[in-house]
Write an enzyme that holds these catalytic residues in place. Structure first.
Site, mmCIF file in Angstrom:
data_model
loop_
_atom_site.group_PDB
_atom_site.id
_atom_site.type_symbol
_atom_site.label_atom_id
_atom_site.label_comp_id
_atom_site.label_asym_id
_atom_site.label_seq_id
_atom_site.Cartn_x
_atom_site.Cartn_y
_atom_site.Cartn_z
ATOM 1 N N GLY B 13 -8.057 0.232 28.220
ATOM 2 C CA GLY B 13 -7.819 1.677 28.190
ATOM 3 C C GLY B 13 -8.993 2.422 28.777
ATOM 4 O O GLY B 13 -10.141 2.122 28.456
ATOM 5 N N THR B 142 -15.517 1.951 25.473
ATOM 6 C CA THR B 142 -14.311 2.037 24.654
ATOM 7 C C THR B 142 -14.340 3.294 23.823
ATOM 8 O O THR B 142 -15.349 3.617 23.199
ATOM 9 C CB THR B 142 -14.111 0.827 23.710
ATOM 10 O OG1 THR B 142 -13.141 1.170 22.725
ATOM 11 C CG2 THR B 142 -15.391 0.445 22.978
ATOM 12 N N ASP B 144 -12.840 3.584 21.204
ATOM 13 C CA ASP B 144 -12.720 3.173 19.801
ATOM 14 C C ASP B 144 -14.063 2.966 19.104
ATOM 15 O O ASP B 144 -14.112 2.805 17.884
ATOM 16 C CB ASP B 144 -11.885 1.898 19.699
ATOM 17 C CG ASP B 144 -10.426 2.159 20.070
ATOM 18 O OD1 ASP B 144 -9.957 3.286 19.828
ATOM 19 O OD2 ASP B 144 -9.784 1.253 20.613
ATOM 20 N N LEU B 298 -4.473 12.775 26.079
ATOM 21 C CA LEU B 298 -5.249 13.993 26.288
ATOM 22 C C LEU B 298 -6.671 13.817 25.765
ATOM 23 O O LEU B 298 -7.632 14.284 26.376
ATOM 24 C CB LEU B 298 -4.580 15.171 25.576
ATOM 25 C CG LEU B 298 -3.601 16.021 26.387
ATOM 26 C CD1 LEU B 298 -2.606 15.182 27.151
ATOM 27 C CD2 LEU B 298 -2.868 17.009 25.512
#
Lengths: 419, 419
Positions: B13, B142, B144, B298
């Site tokens: 991602g 990342t 995350d 977004l």
């Protein structure tokens, strides 16, 4: 000259710049201290007037008022409360006049959309009938851009900028993921009856293949087959598909794609969930992996990405409302008049409330492309200036700083009133 | 000194700042033109290397490369494609070495999360076994924030800033609507296994009653009764309730609140729809009118609101990756080392990939408040510096301008390879 007080209230869904209008009203009132005494703000909109729940704005510093210009939301509280018809609910209107009389309020500034324009007009008419000298001015606001007469509604330009920017950014994300992962991105945007905000998503790209590849308007009956065909074509041709869909997307029979089933105080249905509904259809019909986003409040609260044009106009209609009132122009609304597209020039002109109240402005049919899935050059020419310019709020510790008001209450003078 | 080529690829991602790392890598390579010839970027990540689908970065202007610093998404294409284990899929790894050999690539920069750190390590190990002199460096990325060793992961700070800002803005919106309308606002944020992004939402407020009133972490088992009690308390006390909920929110038995049922190439479940699920529960149990938003792409594409700290760090790890490679440090990752909290100071330190690969960093338990619904002061102290500073991209006609690359392909020299 005689000095009287002013009342200001916010109504309906708030915007990123409604407080800029409040700032315009209050600063203009302060400049006219010879004629306007105190500004009283209605706590939670018109309910504040009905219940005599008033905020004494004179206790706020100039600095705090200035900060309203970059503060989203409704600083004094807004409300979804529509005054009923004057025949059967005359007591409510009379109560407003009583409260105004008790606090020597002779200027009434009501900041809202079509419903509040109607209220403003009725209050003006009743005060005239009752012989109370009130000047009522409606200050336009709505992210939906559906007010008539005014070229655009303050509040819309900032949502438009946010949606166009977010669409452009998210499109770069999916473009980089599509080879092995997500193929379709669906962004749901506000706009109950009119596709203005959805149309703004189209500003993200301009040219063959540039996302969004598909805009779904409430004005165009949803045809599942046609939409799927277009999504598939886009994925085959560009590797991915970005869809901007209005919360008001509906079938030919008027049924909304997703209908939460709730109804607000104005009798409008509360919508939401079109994006997951549409994404699910795409998965079902075409098998593509999808992502979807629902911007909801984020889009209309995003003061950090406000359009400078919008902020300037929101401030200007607030300021001009006061000038109109002092010039004795009753039952009017300061409207944005477009002077030229490019370079963009505009000015504020007074419009009679009777021409504004209870009318919705829809997208002209020639703003939507023949195929129903995009905007035309004439629409782009209309929209482009409205998102121009940045007006970032001050940041502190990485976060935008917003106005912090005292919100001191005015002492009540009247008996309580049941809503 | 001998001059060899470098390979750079993006994995997993993407983020608002992964291209800032690309910029750091490429600009550093250009500064070391005596030792590094061309930079070849993998088109769509490691797949570009496997299929010899390479982009000749030398054809991009300095200006275009500089613009990568403010461009979200993955400019060269990313992928969700994890190389299988080396024993059963040795051919894939050997193919990589073949491609590198064919194009005289001796430097391998792989920009991704935990999975790609693992791939990077394996490629390094195999090249050694095969006697091919490759220096492999992992560039961390990342949203995350779950990479070990590094104090934080580039990409996270900007999402954190976006979520904290959006929460603060939307909270002002609902605060002004709650008297007569919406009582609960639910914002769903990313973070599959760790609540880092949800925690960042808590930065929006700091003090009794300041929103968000409730943060729901994947680390804390979801207890519907406890959540409803807290929502009700908040509405009764403050008039409204703002909830930030992680997409990874789950029950005690590990079941996710909402589970789209899809699985990505890494075997991770694709989540989504927690916000509407939770909002529905609130409506059902408490009857409150709600709004909900799902930020999805977004949040991780929002380069317009990137954290300057994050951009600087993303650039720095890219730059330092090249310095490490040239210093002969193989199988390493440039990691962020926090030197002090306040004033915030950091530097880049090399960490061995063996310590990074395939490990996830969870939120320390003492970062989550005792009641499970908020963050502790120690968590705030950790998070606060990561969102510091603004680094707005250039805007043109009201929209952020992003890099536009030529993406010229390198001529293939090898037979095709089936994935």
């Amino acid at each position: 000259m005689a000095q009287h007080n002013a009342f200001y209230a916010q109504s309906g869904g708030v915007t990123a710049v409604i407080n800029a209008s409040a700032c315009g009203v209050i600063e203009a009132c302060r400049r006219h201290g010879d004629r306007i005494g105190k500004v009283y703000a209605g706590h939670n909109g018109i309910i504040g007037a009905l219940t005599e729940d008033l905020i004494d704005v004179s206790q706020e510093s100039d600095e705090a008022i200035r900060a309203l210009r970059h503060t989203p939301g409704g600083a004094f509280g807004s409300c979804r409360y529509k005054l009923k018809d004057i025949e059967s609910h005359r007591a409510q209107y009379e109560r407003l006049i009583e409260v105004f009389k008790a606090h020597d309020i002779r200027y009434f500034f009501y900041n809202g959309g079509g419903d509040s324009a109607d209220t403003c007009l009725k209050v003006s008419q009743l005060s005239e009938k009752m012989g109370y000298p009130l000047t009522a001015i409606h200050v336009p606001k709505t992210v939906d851009n559906d007010l008539p007469i005014t070229d655009n509604s303050p509040g819309f330009g900032s949502v438009a900028k946010y949606i166009a920017t977010s669409t452009r950014e998210a499109a770069l994300d999916i473009a980089s993921m599509c080879a092995t992962s997500t193929k379709v991105f669906v962004l749901e945007v506000m706009g109950r009856h009119a596709g203005w905000i959805a149309a703004a998503g189209a500003l993200a790209g301009n040219g063959e293949g540039e996302p969004p590849h598909l805009v779904i308007f409430p004005e165009v009956a949803f045809d599942r087959g046609a939409v799927m065909k277009r999504v598939e074509e886009s994925v085959k041709r560009y590797g991915y598909c970005v869809v901007v869909v209005s919360e008001g997307a509906r079938y030919a029979d008027g049924t909304f794609l997703a209908d939460a089933g709730n109804t607000d105080a104005f009798g409008h249905r509360q919508l939401g969930g079109v994006a997951p509904t549409l994404a699910g259809m795409i998965k079902q019909d075409l098998g593509y992996k999808y992502h979807w986003a629902v911007a909801d409040y984020l889009q209309r609260a995003a003061r950090h990405l406000a359009s400078k044009t919008d902020v300037d106009q929101a401030y200007a209609v607030g300021r001009e409302a006061v000038e109109l009132a002092l010039a004795g122009k009753n039952a009017m609304m300061p409207a944005i008049k477009r002077v030229s597209d490019d370079p963009y020039e505009w000015r504020v002109e007074a419009a009679p409330l009777a021409e504004v109240a209870n009318k919705e402005k829809f997208m002209p049919r020639d703003f939507i492309r023949e195929d129903g899935f995009g905007i035309t050059p004439v629409c782009r020419r209309y929209l482009a200036p409205l998102i121009q310019g940045e007006d970032f709020p001050p940041f502190e510790n990485g976060l935008p700083m917003f106005a912090s008001l005292k919100l001191a209450k005015v002492e009540r003078k009247l008996p309580t009133f049941e809503l």
